[in-house]
Design an enzyme around this catalytic site. Structure first.
Site, PDB file in Angstrom:
ATOM      1  N   PHE A 164      36.933  33.443  29.214  1.00 42.68           N
ATOM      2  CA  PHE A 164      37.951  33.043  29.659  1.00 42.68           C
ATOM      3  C   PHE A 164      38.760  34.177  30.534  1.00 42.68           C
ATOM      4  O   PHE A 164      39.360  34.055  31.774  1.00 42.68           O
ATOM      5  CB  PHE A 164      39.046  32.969  28.416  1.00 42.68           C
ATOM      6  CG  PHE A 164      40.540  32.737  28.716  1.00 42.68           C
ATOM      7  CD1 PHE A 164      41.206  31.421  29.159  1.00 42.68           C
ATOM      8  CD2 PHE A 164      41.494  33.932  28.605  1.00 42.68           C
ATOM      9  CE1 PHE A 164      42.430  31.472  29.297  1.00 42.68           C
ATOM     10  CE2 PHE A 164      42.837  33.822  28.944  1.00 42.68           C
ATOM     11  CZ  PHE A 164      43.328  32.483  29.367  1.00 42.68           C
ATOM     12  N   TYR A 165      38.618  35.732  30.044  1.00 42.18           N
ATOM     13  CA  TYR A 165      39.138  36.831  30.983  1.00 42.18           C
ATOM     14  C   TYR A 165      38.415  36.644  32.185  1.00 42.18           C
ATOM     15  O   TYR A 165      38.968  37.117  33.230  1.00 42.18           O
ATOM     16  CB  TYR A 165      39.072  37.791  30.262  1.00 42.18           C
ATOM     17  CG  TYR A 165      40.143  37.704  29.070  1.00 42.18           C
ATOM     18  CD1 TYR A 165      41.478  37.815  29.387  1.00 42.18           C
ATOM     19  CD2 TYR A 165      39.788  37.873  27.604  1.00 42.18           C
ATOM     20  CE1 TYR A 165      42.272  37.647  28.329  1.00 42.18           C
ATOM     21  CE2 TYR A 165      40.799  37.656  26.805  1.00 42.18           C
ATOM     22  CZ  TYR A 165      42.113  37.675  27.150  1.00 42.18           C
ATOM     23  OH  TYR A 165      43.178  37.526  26.140  1.00 42.18           O
TER      24      TYR A 165
END
Length: 164
Positions: free
Chosen positions: A138-139
């Site tokens: 996600f990051y």
């Protein structure tokens, strides 16, 4: 542009929140209010009526100069052994709201809040310590960079400034 979230307070019903990760659920249920009261972290919630859609926490932090990439480190004064940062410590979305973009909204809200604070209190980047591989992915998708020899990731305030 304002914020989507508000600070957690005693009127918020934390007990119904469930993201499916017991560490993140238990933090909100049992620890967040105490951390806020002791000024260990700030917790912000996104609400729909009385329901908490999601939350995140921010606190001040620092990382060792040698832990950042060489090209980033070259830009810093030699006198800084520790680099001031903002820790995005926790970010979670209730299972009922997953897959609807709320994680991204919470992260953008956290980055905006962090950037705004960095004008008053020095912080060169936002760092995260992803809880699992999904969080790491996600990051990475949003431009966070893995720190060498660490599981931590960061995004520079200069990069965040381009978003706003």
């Amino acid at each position: 542009m304002g914020y989507l979230t508000i600070p957690l307070d005693s009127t918020h019903n934390k007990s119904l929140f469930s993201c499916g990760n017991s560490l993140l659920d238990n933090y909100l249920h049992k620890q967040a209010k105490q951390d806020v009261k002791k000024h260990l972290s700030a917790c912000f919630v996104l609400l729909e009526g009385e329901s908490i859609i999601g939350y995140y926490t921010l606190s001040s932090a620092s990382i060792i100069r040698e832990s950042v990439l060489e090209n980033f480190r070259k830009k810093l004064p030699q006198s800084y052994n520790n680099i001031p940062t903002t820790l995005l410590g926790r970010l979670a979305v209730d299972k009922k709201y997953k897959g609807k973009g709320y994680g991204e909204l919470l992260m953008i809200d956290a980055l905006k809040r962090s950037f705004d604070a960095s004008i008053s209190i020095g912080s060169i980047a936002v760092i995260v310590d992803p809880i699992d591989e999904d969080a790491k992915a996600f990051y990475l998708k949003y431009g966070f960079i893995l720190l060498p020899d660490s599981k931590k990731m960061f995004i520079a305030m200069d990069t965040i400034s381009e978003l706003f």
